[in-house]
Design a protein around this motif. Structure first.
Motif, PDB file in Angstrom:
ATOM      1  N   TYR A 126       0.815  -1.221   0.000  1.00 23.47           N
ATOM      2  CA  TYR A 126       0.000   0.000   0.000  1.00 23.47           C
ATOM      3  C   TYR A 126       0.847   1.269   0.000  1.00 23.47           C
ATOM      4  CZ  TYR A 126      -2.981  -3.846   1.004  1.00 23.47           C
ATOM      5  OH  TYR A 126      -3.571  -5.068   0.924  1.00 23.47           O
ATOM      6  N   TYR A 159      12.832  -2.987  -5.150  1.00 19.08           N
ATOM      7  CA  TYR A 159      11.497  -3.606  -5.071  1.00 19.08           C
ATOM      8  C   TYR A 159      11.648  -5.078  -4.677  1.00 19.08           C
ATOM      9  CZ  TYR A 159       7.281  -5.875  -6.929  1.00 19.08           C
ATOM     10  OH  TYR A 159       6.165  -6.655  -7.084  1.00 19.08           O
ATOM     11  N   ARG A 160      11.168  -5.406  -3.485  1.00 23.99           N
ATOM     12  CA  ARG A 160      11.286  -6.762  -2.920  1.00 23.99           C
ATOM     13  C   ARG A 160      12.732  -7.273  -3.005  1.00 23.99           C
ATOM     14  NH1 ARG A 160       6.800  -5.409  -1.867  1.00 23.99           N
ATOM     15  NH2 ARG A 160       4.940  -6.700  -1.794  1.00 23.99           N
ATOM     16  N   TYR A 192      -2.999   5.008  -1.924  1.00 21.14           N
ATOM     17  CA  TYR A 192      -3.458   3.750  -2.514  1.00 21.14           C
ATOM     18  C   TYR A 192      -4.991   3.719  -2.538  1.00 21.14           C
ATOM     19  CZ  TYR A 192      -3.027  -1.215  -3.563  1.00 21.14           C
ATOM     20  OH  TYR A 192      -3.070  -2.439  -4.164  1.00 21.14           O
ATOM     21  N   LYS A 223      -8.682  -9.795   1.037  1.00 19.37           N
ATOM     22  CA  LYS A 223      -8.065 -10.267  -0.212  1.00 19.37           C
ATOM     23  C   LYS A 223      -7.129 -11.449  -0.020  1.00 19.37           C
ATOM     24  CE  LYS A 223      -7.514  -6.193  -3.117  1.00 19.37           C
ATOM     25  NZ  LYS A 223      -6.492  -5.443  -3.839  1.00 19.37           N
ATOM     26  N   SER A 235       2.461 -12.977  -1.691  1.00 19.06           N
ATOM     27  CA  SER A 235       2.702 -12.956  -3.141  1.00 19.06           C
ATOM     28  C   SER A 235       3.764 -13.990  -3.492  1.00 19.06           C
ATOM     29  CB  SER A 235       3.220 -11.595  -3.580  1.00 19.06           C
ATOM     30  OG  SER A 235       2.316 -10.595  -3.225  1.00 19.06           O
ATOM     31  N   PHE A 237       4.837 -14.541  -6.668  1.00 22.32           N
ATOM     32  CA  PHE A 237       5.667 -13.981  -7.744  1.00 22.32           C
ATOM     33  C   PHE A 237       5.830 -12.488  -7.532  1.00 22.32           C
ATOM     34  CE2 PHE A 237       3.158 -17.504  -9.501  1.00 22.32           C
ATOM     35  CZ  PHE A 237       4.161 -18.318 -10.016  1.00 22.32           C
ATOM     36  N   ASN A 239       5.688  -8.689  -9.202  1.00 28.13           N
ATOM     37  CA  ASN A 239       5.021  -8.060 -10.337  1.00 28.13           C
ATOM     38  C   ASN A 239       6.079  -7.745 -11.391  1.00 28.13           C
ATOM     39  OD1 ASN A 239       2.419  -8.075  -9.288  1.00 28.13           O
ATOM     40  ND2 ASN A 239       2.711  -6.146  -8.207  1.00 28.13           N
ATOM     41  N   TYR A 260       1.241   0.097 -13.164  1.00 27.15           N
ATOM     42  CA  TYR A 260       1.859   1.209 -12.444  1.00 27.15           C
ATOM     43  C   TYR A 260       3.044   1.630 -13.308  1.00 27.15           C
ATOM     44  CZ  TYR A 260       0.248  -2.115  -8.763  1.00 27.15           C
ATOM     45  OH  TYR A 260      -0.435  -3.046  -8.020  1.00 27.15           O
ATOM     46  N   PRO A 288       0.455  -6.068 -12.771  1.00 31.49           N
ATOM     47  CA  PRO A 288       0.217  -6.997 -11.661  1.00 31.49           C
ATOM     48  C   PRO A 288       0.233  -8.455 -12.130  1.00 31.49           C
ATOM     49  CG  PRO A 288      -1.504  -5.305 -11.759  1.00 31.49           C
ATOM     50  CD  PRO A 288      -0.725  -5.211 -13.030  1.00 31.49           C
ATOM     51  N   TRP A 291      -3.099 -10.178 -12.091  1.00 34.87           N
ATOM     52  CA  TRP A 291      -3.984  -9.974 -13.248  1.00 34.87           C
ATOM     53  C   TRP A 291      -3.599 -10.948 -14.379  1.00 34.87           C
ATOM     54  CZ3 TRP A 291      -3.487  -8.610 -18.384  1.00 34.87           C
ATOM     55  CH2 TRP A 291      -4.655  -8.206 -19.032  1.00 34.87           C
ATOM     56  N   GLU A 294      -4.677 -14.400 -13.493  1.00 30.56           N
ATOM     57  CA  GLU A 294      -6.148 -14.519 -13.577  1.00 30.56           C
ATOM     58  C   GLU A 294      -6.585 -14.664 -15.046  1.00 30.56           C
ATOM     59  OE1 GLU A 294      -8.432 -11.546 -11.458  1.00 30.56           O
ATOM     60  OE2 GLU A 294     -10.281 -12.192 -12.436  1.00 30.56           O
ATOM     61  N   LYS A 299      -7.049 -18.396 -11.471  1.00 29.50           N
ATOM     62  CA  LYS A 299      -7.571 -17.881 -10.194  1.00 29.50           C
ATOM     63  C   LYS A 299      -8.598 -18.850  -9.590  1.00 29.50           C
ATOM     64  CE  LYS A 299      -9.130 -13.506  -8.239  1.00 29.50           C
ATOM     65  NZ  LYS A 299      -9.275 -12.083  -8.563  1.00 29.50           N
ATOM     66  N   GLN A 312      -7.039 -13.505  -4.871  1.00 26.83           N
ATOM     67  CA  GLN A 312      -5.790 -12.847  -5.279  1.00 26.83           C
ATOM     68  C   GLN A 312      -4.917 -13.917  -5.933  1.00 26.83           C
ATOM     69  OE1 GLN A 312      -3.410 -11.244  -6.447  1.00 26.83           O
ATOM     70  NE2 GLN A 312      -3.110  -9.515  -5.044  1.00 26.83           N
ATOM     71  N   ALA A 313      -4.864 -13.862  -7.282  1.00 24.09           N
ATOM     72  CA  ALA A 313      -4.209 -14.939  -8.033  1.00 24.09           C
ATOM     73  C   ALA A 313      -2.689 -14.969  -7.860  1.00 24.09           C
ATOM     74  CB  ALA A 313      -4.576 -14.817  -9.514  1.00 24.09           C
TER      75      ALA A 313
HETATM   76  N1  EPU Z   1      -5.530  -8.167  -9.775  1.00 24.02           N
HETATM   77  C1  EPU Z   1      -6.281  -8.964 -10.614  1.00 24.02           C
HETATM   78  N2  EPU Z   1      -6.460 -10.281 -10.272  1.00 24.02           N
HETATM   79  C2  EPU Z   1      -5.903 -10.796  -9.133  1.00 24.02           C
HETATM   80  C3  EPU Z   1      -5.117  -9.982  -8.296  1.00 24.02           C
HETATM   81  C4  EPU Z   1      -4.945  -8.662  -8.636  1.00 24.02           C
HETATM   82  O1  EPU Z   1      -6.784  -8.516 -11.639  1.00 24.02           O
HETATM   83  O2  EPU Z   1      -6.137 -11.986  -8.881  1.00 24.02           O
HETATM   84  C5  EPU Z   1      -5.401  -6.729 -10.090  1.00 24.02           C
HETATM   85  C6  EPU Z   1      -6.208  -5.900  -9.083  1.00 24.02           C
HETATM   86  O3  EPU Z   1      -7.528  -5.757  -9.465  1.00 24.02           O
HETATM   87  C7  EPU Z   1      -5.471  -4.570  -9.097  1.00 24.02           C
HETATM   88  C8  EPU Z   1      -4.029  -4.982  -9.370  1.00 24.02           C
HETATM   89  O4  EPU Z   1      -4.067  -6.301  -9.918  1.00 24.02           O
HETATM   90  O5  EPU Z   1      -5.926  -3.769 -10.151  1.00 24.02           O
HETATM   91  C9  EPU Z   1      -3.142  -4.919  -8.146  1.00 24.02           C
HETATM   92  O6  EPU Z   1      -3.639  -5.808  -7.157  1.00 24.02           O
HETATM   93  P1  EPU Z   1      -3.308  -5.580  -5.576  1.00 24.02           P
HETATM   94  O7  EPU Z   1      -3.672  -4.201  -5.176  1.00 24.02           O
HETATM   95  O8  EPU Z   1      -3.904  -6.706  -4.829  1.00 24.02           O
HETATM   96  O9  EPU Z   1      -1.730  -5.595  -5.479  1.00 24.02           O
HETATM   97  P2  EPU Z   1      -0.619  -6.534  -6.148  1.00 24.02           P
HETATM   98  O10 EPU Z   1       0.189  -5.700  -7.072  1.00 24.02           O
HETATM   99  O11 EPU Z   1      -1.233  -7.769  -6.701  1.00 24.02           O
HETATM  100  C10 EPU Z   1       1.218  -5.962  -4.378  1.00 24.02           C
HETATM  101  C11 EPU Z   1       2.137  -6.683  -3.443  1.00 24.02           C
HETATM  102  C12 EPU Z   1       1.388  -7.190  -2.208  1.00 24.02           C
HETATM  103  C13 EPU Z   1       0.790  -5.967  -1.506  1.00 24.02           C
HETATM  104  C14 EPU Z   1      -0.132  -5.239  -2.494  1.00 24.02           C
HETATM  105  C15 EPU Z   1      -0.658  -3.939  -1.927  1.00 24.02           C
HETATM  106  C16 EPU Z   1       3.875  -7.638  -4.854  1.00 24.02           C
HETATM  107  C17 EPU Z   1       4.501  -8.862  -5.412  1.00 24.02           C
HETATM  108  N3  EPU Z   1       2.780  -7.798  -4.124  1.00 24.02           N
HETATM  109  O12 EPU Z   1       0.270  -6.908  -4.863  1.00 24.02           O
HETATM  110  O13 EPU Z   1       2.344  -7.769  -1.324  1.00 24.02           O
HETATM  111  O14 EPU Z   1       0.057  -6.356  -0.350  1.00 24.02           O
HETATM  112  O15 EPU Z   1       0.609  -4.875  -3.695  1.00 24.02           O
HETATM  113  O16 EPU Z   1       0.371  -3.003  -1.852  1.00 24.02           O
HETATM  114  O17 EPU Z   1       4.389  -6.535  -5.076  1.00 24.02           O
HETATM  115  C18 EPU Z   1       3.340  -9.784  -0.561  1.00 24.02           C
HETATM  116  O18 EPU Z   1       4.419  -9.334  -0.953  1.00 24.02           O
HETATM  117  O19 EPU Z   1       3.263 -10.913  -0.006  1.00 24.02           O
HETATM  118  C19 EPU Z   1       2.118  -9.015  -0.766  1.00 24.02           C
HETATM  119  C20 EPU Z   1       0.923  -9.493  -0.460  1.00 24.02           C
END
Ligand code: EPU
Length: 353
Positions: A126, A159-160, A192, A223, A235, A237, A239, A260, A288, A291, A294, A299, A312-313
């Protein structure tokens, strides 16, 4: 020294994989760590177990870093320097900071794992990463048994990513981390989208750090699966970051793709070291992985006890008795399908052991 034999690591990894450690020791002090390291150099270091996938049994000494304690080591009018020992649970530490009105870590509420491993992958969520409040850490050299101090720049956060996942991989055990937090005029980050809309729903227009933490906890709970209920490592993988050209092609086919825009700079793990040394920045796009996965139809799919989370895929899950190899096979299948469909390679974020 009480070294235990044939211990199941199931309670020690959030995926809940039943791998066996031939030898196991839980170290509660720097002296104990030194003593173990003086006799064993080839050890498997275990912390909160929230970012590992065990695909094999561990046939060497597993060393659990269980150093506890949190203390304020310095204060100024505006800031407080808080030292947390490596074995402290991350989320409990964040809650302690919030109770004391120390600001900076609230967006990182409910991240599984321990304090000691938080810098390794520069945990983030976030819009906040620990590099934003990280002051320094202490780590013990595995070969030397000596304590070293690492500043923010020494850690080379990305990043990570950090120096502990690269040049210094396997060379140090982090024993404590110091964060520089605010005592007043907290710099809240609620840019966010999901945080903003949750605050609006609750009619909160001047949020406190506790409000942000509460909202983050609710978003994560909605989520992400709770590892106490369904085994997972967050997560699975990273992004992927792709070039502008590749992104534009993708966007033509999928106009609704979330993204992003990132300036690839010193901060980015995806930049080559040559570009890094020239200090060059270019525009790239982070898409992402959730996405992409999915879109490939994974998913919510389940293969035996290994699966892809329904909300959350990006999160792979163990429904009970999956082996590490079964989860890993699923991860490879996902990587292959995403590659074939989008020509994008997904990097695994979790440490596969
Ligand atoms: N999305 C999909 N399908 C999915 C999952 C996500 O379409 O199954 C889309 C969402 O709709 C959204 C976008 O992808 O438009 C981003 O999704 P989300 O906000 O859930 O964040 P993320 O990029 O998937 C990252 C971090 C998470 C962190 C969130 C919030 C990485 C690898 N993961 O996920 O970190 O909580 O942002 O900041 O950068 C972790 O590292 O274990 C972790 C959970």
């Amino acid at each position: 020294m009480n070294i235990q034999k044939n211990i199941s690591l199931k309670p020690y990894n959030t995926f809940g994989i039943d791998a066996i450690a031939s030898d196991f020791f839980s170290a509660t002090s720097i002296d104990e760590l030194r003593e173990v390291l003086s006799k064993n150099k080839d050890v498997f270091i275990l912390s909160g177990g929230s970012n590992i996938l065990l695909i094999n049994n561990i046939n060497k000494l597993t060393l659990l870093v269980a150093l506890k304690g949190v203390s304020v080591i310095k204060e100024t009018k505006k800031h407080v320097y808080v030292k947390a020992n490596a074995g402290e649970n991350w989320h409990e530490f964040v809650l302690w900071c919030i109770e004391n009105n120390f600001g900076g870590l609230e967006n990182l509420s409910l991240i599984p794992g321990n304090v000691g491993t938080s810098p390794m992958q520069n945990i983030g969520a976030y819009g906040v990463e620990i590099k934003d409040t990280f002051h320094k850490l202490e780590a013990i050299g595995i070969a030397t048994g000596k304590l070293h101090s690492f500043s923010n720049s020494d850690c080379d956060f990305g990043y990570r990513n950090s120096v502990f996942k690269n040049e210094l991989k396997g060379k140090y055990i982090i024993t404590s981390v110091v964060f520089k937090l605010t005592k007043e005029k907290h710099k809240l980050n609620y840019s966010y989208g999901a945080i903003q809309s949750e605050l609006e729903k609750r009619a909160i227009d001047k949020p406190t750090i506790k409000d942000i933490s509460d909202v983050v906890i609710d978003i994560r709970n909605s989520k992400l699966p709770n590892p106490k209920e369904i085994g997972n490592s967050g997560s699975f993988f990273k992004n992927p970051v792709i070039s502008k050209e590749a992104f534009q092609k993708l966007q033509e086919k999928h106009p609704n793709i979330p993204f992003y825009e990132v300036k690839v700079s010193k901060d980015s793990s995806s930049m080559s070291s040559r570009a890094k040394s020239r200090g060059k920045t270019t525009n790239s796009f982070k898409v992402p992985a959730g996405w992409l996965i999915e879109q490939c139809g994974f998913k919510g799919k389940r293969f035996g006890d290994a699966g892809v989370h329904k909300n959350q895929a990006l999160v792979l899950v163990n429904y009970g008795n999956a082996t590490g190899k079964e989860i890993y096979n699923l991860a490879q299948k996902i990587q292959q399908t995403v590659k074939n469909t989008f020509d994008i390679s997904l990097d695994i974020e979790v440490n596969v052991i």
